[in-house]
Every structure is written in structure tokens, then in C-alpha cells.
Design a protein around this motif. Structure first.
Motif, PDB file in Angstrom:
ATOM      1  N   PRO A  63      27.573  78.929  -4.475  1.00 47.35           N
ATOM      2  CA  PRO A  63      26.494  78.422  -5.316  1.00 47.35           C
ATOM      3  C   PRO A  63      26.994  77.611  -6.499  1.00 47.35           C
ATOM      4  O   PRO A  63      28.165  77.671  -6.875  1.00 47.35           O
ATOM      5  CB  PRO A  63      25.816  79.710  -5.795  1.00 47.35           C
ATOM      6  N   VAL A  64      26.048  76.881  -7.081  1.00 46.52           N
ATOM      7  CA  VAL A  64      26.262  76.172  -8.332  1.00 46.52           C
ATOM      8  C   VAL A  64      25.476  76.913  -9.409  1.00 46.52           C
ATOM      9  O   VAL A  64      24.251  77.004  -9.336  1.00 46.52           O
ATOM     10  CB  VAL A  64      25.785  74.712  -8.233  1.00 46.52           C
ATOM     11  N   VAL A  65      26.184  77.470 -10.384  1.00 49.50           N
ATOM     12  CA  VAL A  65      25.547  78.176 -11.494  1.00 49.50           C
ATOM     13  C   VAL A  65      25.422  77.201 -12.660  1.00 49.50           C
ATOM     14  O   VAL A  65      26.376  76.487 -12.986  1.00 49.50           O
ATOM     15  CB  VAL A  65      26.355  79.416 -11.916  1.00 49.50           C
ATOM     16  N   ILE A  66      24.246  77.179 -13.296  1.00 49.04           N
ATOM     17  CA  ILE A  66      23.968  76.192 -14.335  1.00 49.04           C
ATOM     18  C   ILE A  66      23.551  76.885 -15.614  1.00 49.04           C
ATOM     19  O   ILE A  66      22.635  77.717 -15.602  1.00 49.04           O
ATOM     20  CB  ILE A  66      22.839  75.241 -13.892  1.00 49.04           C
ATOM     21  N   HIS A  67      24.216  76.555 -16.704  1.00 51.52           N
ATOM     22  CA  HIS A  67      23.712  77.029 -17.992  1.00 51.52           C
ATOM     23  C   HIS A  67      22.359  76.381 -18.234  1.00 51.52           C
ATOM     24  O   HIS A  67      22.228  75.157 -18.218  1.00 51.52           O
ATOM     25  CB  HIS A  67      24.648  76.675 -19.139  1.00 51.52           C
ATOM     26  N   THR A  68      21.332  77.207 -18.475  1.00 51.38           N
ATOM     27  CA  THR A  68      20.010  76.681 -18.818  1.00 51.38           C
ATOM     28  C   THR A  68      19.496  77.403 -20.061  1.00 51.38           C
ATOM     29  O   THR A  68      19.802  78.563 -20.300  1.00 51.38           O
ATOM     30  CB  THR A  68      18.999  76.858 -17.671  1.00 51.38           C
ATOM     31  N   GLY A  69      18.699  76.681 -20.839  1.00 54.70           N
ATOM     32  CA  GLY A  69      18.113  77.268 -22.043  1.00 54.70           C
ATOM     33  C   GLY A  69      18.948  77.008 -23.280  1.00 54.70           C
ATOM     34  O   GLY A  69      19.763  76.090 -23.341  1.00 54.70           O
ATOM     35  N   ASP A  70      18.720  77.845 -24.278  1.00 59.05           N
ATOM     36  CA  ASP A  70      19.356  77.683 -25.579  1.00 59.05           C
ATOM     37  C   ASP A  70      20.877  77.703 -25.461  1.00 59.05           C
ATOM     38  O   ASP A  70      21.436  78.321 -24.551  1.00 59.05           O
ATOM     39  CB  ASP A  70      18.884  78.807 -26.506  1.00 59.05           C
ATOM     40  N   THR A  71      21.528  77.018 -26.381  1.00 62.80           N
ATOM     41  CA  THR A  71      22.986  77.020 -26.417  1.00 62.80           C
ATOM     42  C   THR A  71      23.473  77.801 -27.626  1.00 62.80           C
ATOM     43  O   THR A  71      22.777  77.905 -28.638  1.00 62.80           O
ATOM     44  CB  THR A  71      23.526  75.580 -26.509  1.00 62.80           C
ATOM     45  N   ALA A  72      24.665  78.347 -27.511  1.00 63.65           N
ATOM     46  CA  ALA A  72      25.269  79.056 -28.642  1.00 63.65           C
ATOM     47  C   ALA A  72      25.756  78.027 -29.663  1.00 63.65           C
ATOM     48  O   ALA A  72      26.324  76.998 -29.301  1.00 63.65           O
ATOM     49  CB  ALA A  72      26.427  79.925 -28.162  1.00 63.65           C
ATOM     50  N   GLY A  73      25.543  78.295 -30.930  1.00 63.78           N
ATOM     51  CA  GLY A  73      25.968  77.358 -31.949  1.00 63.78           C
ATOM     52  C   GLY A  73      25.004  76.189 -32.083  1.00 63.78           C
ATOM     53  O   GLY A  73      23.934  76.159 -31.476  1.00 63.78           O
ATOM     54  N   THR A  74      25.419  75.200 -32.862  1.00 63.82           N
ATOM     55  CA  THR A  74      24.518  74.094 -33.193  1.00 63.82           C
ATOM     56  C   THR A  74      24.916  72.768 -32.574  1.00 63.82           C
ATOM     57  O   THR A  74      24.228  71.765 -32.778  1.00 63.82           O
ATOM     58  CB  THR A  74      24.457  73.918 -34.723  1.00 63.82           C
ATOM     59  N   ARG A  75      25.990  72.728 -31.821  1.00 68.69           N
ATOM     60  CA  ARG A  75      26.491  71.453 -31.317  1.00 68.69           C
ATOM     61  C   ARG A  75      25.944  71.094 -29.932  1.00 68.69           C
ATOM     62  O   ARG A  75      26.144  69.983 -29.445  1.00 68.69           O
ATOM     63  CB  ARG A  75      28.022  71.458 -31.275  1.00 68.69           C
ATOM     64  N   GLY A  76      25.261  72.051 -29.293  1.00 67.39           N
ATOM     65  CA  GLY A  76      24.673  71.746 -27.998  1.00 67.39           C
ATOM     66  C   GLY A  76      23.411  70.909 -28.129  1.00 67.39           C
ATOM     67  O   GLY A  76      22.730  70.954 -29.159  1.00 67.39           O
ATOM     68  N   HIS A  77      23.109  70.142 -27.091  1.00 72.92           N
ATOM     69  CA  HIS A  77      21.870  69.372 -27.027  1.00 72.92           C
ATOM     70  C   HIS A  77      20.998  70.020 -25.944  1.00 72.92           C
ATOM     71  O   HIS A  77      21.227  69.814 -24.750  1.00 72.92           O
ATOM     72  CB  HIS A  77      22.141  67.914 -26.671  1.00 72.92           C
ATOM     73  N   VAL A  78      20.007  70.806 -26.371  1.00 71.23           N
ATOM     74  CA  VAL A  78      19.292  71.638 -25.406  1.00 71.23           C
ATOM     75  C   VAL A  78      18.440  70.835 -24.429  1.00 71.23           C
ATOM     76  O   VAL A  78      18.050  71.358 -23.388  1.00 71.23           O
ATOM     77  CB  VAL A  78      18.425  72.702 -26.115  1.00 71.23           C
ATOM     78  N   LYS A  79      18.147  69.578 -24.725  1.00 70.19           N
ATOM     79  CA  LYS A  79      17.358  68.804 -23.761  1.00 70.19           C
ATOM     80  C   LYS A  79      18.067  68.711 -22.414  1.00 70.19           C
ATOM     81  O   LYS A  79      17.422  68.645 -21.363  1.00 70.19           O
ATOM     82  CB  LYS A  79      17.061  67.402 -24.301  1.00 70.19           C
ATOM     83  N   TYR A  80      19.392  68.713 -22.439  1.00 69.04           N
ATOM     84  CA  TYR A  80      20.146  68.645 -21.185  1.00 69.04           C
ATOM     85  C   TYR A  80      20.135  69.969 -20.434  1.00 69.04           C
ATOM     86  O   TYR A  80      20.417  70.004 -19.238  1.00 69.04           O
ATOM     87  CB  TYR A  80      21.588  68.232 -21.463  1.00 69.04           C
ATOM     88  N   ALA A  81      19.836  71.053 -21.148  1.00 65.33           N
ATOM     89  CA  ALA A  81      19.899  72.389 -20.558  1.00 65.33           C
ATOM     90  C   ALA A  81      18.528  72.942 -20.199  1.00 65.33           C
ATOM     91  O   ALA A  81      18.399  74.109 -19.852  1.00 65.33           O
ATOM     92  CB  ALA A  81      20.602  73.353 -21.523  1.00 65.33           C
ATOM     93  N   HIS A  82      17.489  72.124 -20.297  1.00 67.03           N
ATOM     94  CA  HIS A  82      16.151  72.577 -19.943  1.00 67.03           C
ATOM     95  C   HIS A  82      16.108  72.876 -18.441  1.00 67.03           C
ATOM     96  O   HIS A  82      16.610  72.088 -17.632  1.00 67.03           O
ATOM     97  CB  HIS A  82      15.118  71.512 -20.308  1.00 67.03           C
ATOM     98  N   PRO A  83      15.523  74.004 -18.039  1.00 71.21           N
ATOM     99  CA  PRO A  83      15.539  74.358 -16.606  1.00 71.21           C
ATOM    100  C   PRO A  83      14.832  73.363 -15.701  1.00 71.21           C
ATOM    101  O   PRO A  83      15.170  73.267 -14.515  1.00 71.21           O
ATOM    102  CB  PRO A  83      14.847  75.732 -16.580  1.00 71.21           C
ATOM    103  N   LEU A  84      13.881  72.602 -16.215  1.00 65.65           N
ATOM    104  CA  LEU A  84      13.208  71.615 -15.368  1.00 65.65           C
ATOM    105  C   LEU A  84      14.168  70.563 -14.833  1.00 65.65           C
ATOM    106  O   LEU A  84      13.900  69.942 -13.798  1.00 65.65           O
ATOM    107  CB  LEU A  84      12.077  70.928 -16.149  1.00 65.65           C
ATOM    108  N   THR A  85      15.291  70.358 -15.517  1.00 71.23           N
ATOM    109  CA  THR A  85      16.255  69.356 -15.046  1.00 71.23           C
ATOM    110  C   THR A  85      16.902  69.760 -13.726  1.00 71.23           C
ATOM    111  O   THR A  85      17.489  68.920 -13.042  1.00 71.23           O
ATOM    112  CB  THR A  85      17.355  69.121 -16.100  1.00 71.23           C
TER     113      THR A  85
END
Length: 296
Positions: free
Chosen positions: A145-167
């Protein structure tokens, strides 16, 4: 009940050592082994984090490393810890894609490499970026399988738009032979993650990272009752408990208390599936590793 923890981190970084201490745990080989033994965890899947050395012109797999061994055959973790090779999206180029895929395939041919892990949000690229496509095809070919980080990121440097599950919906549709796992249930976008899984049979959800630190399960269940009831409503909406996998996100949360939380959310008749059997289906290579552990 046997428990497979489908999402942990296994690295000797100072930050992880501190996080483990904050959650009442010890981030050493011996500490993890004792932690698992006390809580009935017979197998775990570590998410590759941290770059191995080597040719900078190749996107090399990110692998777990707590004990210091970084050979392709064994990464310093015991046999009851498998891993997903992490993909550094930003390191993939048209020029190095072929060599990178060869490198990942070499790792995937070893028993303990049971999947690929992507970190959208931390890496500022959408999962549907075409540079990822050959890796999805490789995962399907290797039956991992391919596991994908989705949702909020740890810390402040992540851009959560890329991690939205709809993607994930786009790639799940375009790569129907590839299995995808939404890590962390897309939290806080539980509804969106549920829709992606409901629509796409090749998508599962892991329940890791929904709490952090030294929690008391009884207090957490009471304090966050509304949050957990909301999540349970949408788990019932999906209506297929074979699509959920237990994961802790160790060392971010105390494993023993987190197991109690997930047991309270998941109906008892589905505990065996969520805590063990679903992981064996999504990560089929775990079956041989678990059998080998049981025969010791």
C-alpha cells in the motif's frame, strides 16, 4: 487479543526521545519492546522518516532507524517492526526517476519493507503531482500500500492544503490497482476522509494520531466526547469496519492509553478486525513476518 500497530515512528532523534518521555514512554529498542509486550502489540509498521546517505542524484527511501543500522537488508529495528519506505517528494526529478524507482524496488523486495509513505503537507506538493505516478504503479506491482499523511501537520511549517484528504480521491480513481491508506483519518477533516474511503474501495483509513501526549483514556473520552462522537457517526456512515486500521503514531501518544480510547470508539465485535486482521489484508507482507515471530 493480538494487536498490530499500523502506524508508528521508530527513530532515535532527540525530538522523538523527548516526545516519548512526554507521553510516558522510553524511546529505546528495549523500551519499545517492553511497551509492546505490556500492551499486546505483536507487530508494528514504522513510517520511514529521515534520509539515508548515498547518491544525492537519487530519491532514496527514507527509513526508520533507532539502533543505527542502515543497510538495505535490516535497518536496526527488530523483526516485529516492519516499515514503509518514505518518499521525499521534493527529491524526485525527471532525470532521477528511473534510478529512484530501482532503489525503492530494491528495498521493497526485502521482507520488512511493506509499503510506501508520502508526506504531503510537510512536502509542499499535492499527491496528484505526476512525479508520484510511477511510485503508485510500483506499489501496485509489488502488492504494497501507499500510506499518506492526511490532515493537520505537526509544527507550523507544513502547508495543510496539500494534506487535505480530498486530494487522495484523484489518485485513488486514477490508480485503482493501488491500495491507499489515509493516515490520521484526515483529522480534522473526518467527513471528507470518510467520503474518499466510501467512494473508493481501494482506500482505507488508519486511526493514528487522534490524541497526543500522556493522556488518561477515561479523561480523554469524557473531555473530547463531542469530537469522538462526531468521528463515530462518520465511521458508522462508512459502514465498513474492514476499512479501519489501528495505529498509535508512537511516540506521540501513550500506547496503552490510546488503545483504550480506540477500543471505546470501535464496537467490540469489530476489535479483532480493526486491531489486527485489517492490517494483515492491507499490508499482506505482514503475514509472513507475524508467522515467523509466532514460530520463534
Amino acid at each position: 487479543m493480538k494487536i498490530i500497530d499500523a502506524h508508528i515512528h521508530y527513530a532515535g532523534w532527540d525530538g522523538f526521545n523527548e516526545t516519548a518521555a512526554e507521553s510516558g514512554q522510553v524511546n529505546t529498542v528495549e523500551g519499545v519492546a517492553d511497551n509492546f509486550r505490556k500492551n499486546g502489540v505483536v507487530m508494528a509498521v514504522a513510517m520511514g522518516a529521515g534520509r539515508d546517505g548515498g547518491d544525492p542524484a537519487v530519491c532514496r527511501p527514507m527509513t526508520p532507524n533507532l539502533a543505527g543500522n542502515t543497510t538495505p537488508e535490516h535497518y536496526g529495528q527488530p523483526d516485529y517492526i516492519a516499515y514503509c519506505a518514505g518518499v521525499d517528494s521534493g527529491a524526485i526529478t525527471p532525470e532521477n526517476t528511473t534510478r529512484s524507482l530501482e532503489e525503492f524496488e530494491r528495498y521493497l523486495q526485502t521482507p520488512q519493507c511493506v509499503g510506501l509513505k508520502f508526506y504531503p503537507g510537510y512536502h509542499h506538493l499535492y499527491l496528484s503531482d505526476p512525479r508520484h505516478y510511477p511510485f503508485f504503479e510500483l506499489a501496485a506491482a509489488c502488492d504494497v500500500p501507499v500510506v499518506i499523511h492526511t490532515g493537520d501537520t505537526a509544527g507550523t511549517r507544513g502547508h495543510v492544503k496539500y494534506a487535505h484528504p480530498l486530494t487522495v480521491d484523484e489518485v485513488a480513481v486514477d490508480f485503482p490497482k493501488t491500495r491507499f491508506v489515509l493516515a490520521h483519518y484526515g483529522n480534522p477533516w473526518i467527513v471528507d476522509a470518510t467520503e474518499v474511503a466510501a467512494k473508493n474501495e481501494n482506500v482505507s483509513i488508519d486511526l493514528s494520531g487522534l490524541a497526543a501526549g500522556t493522556i488518561d483514556a477515561a479523561v480523554f473520552l469524557k473531555q473530547f466526547r463531542g469530537y469522538l462522537e462526531h468521528m463515530r457517526v462518520w465511521m458508522d456512515y462508512l459502514g465498513d469496519w474492514s476499512r479501519f486500521l489501528y495505529g498509535s503514531d508512537y511516540p506521540l501518544v501513550n500506547i496503552g492509553e490510546y488503545i483504550k480510547v480506540i477500543r471505546a470508539i470501535v464496537p467490540e465485535e469489530h476489535h479483532e478486525a480493526v486491531f489486527c486482521n485489517n492490517a494483515l489484508r492491507v499490508f499482506p507482507k505482514l503475514k509472513l513476518l507475524l508467522k515467523a515471530e509466532e514460530e520463534k
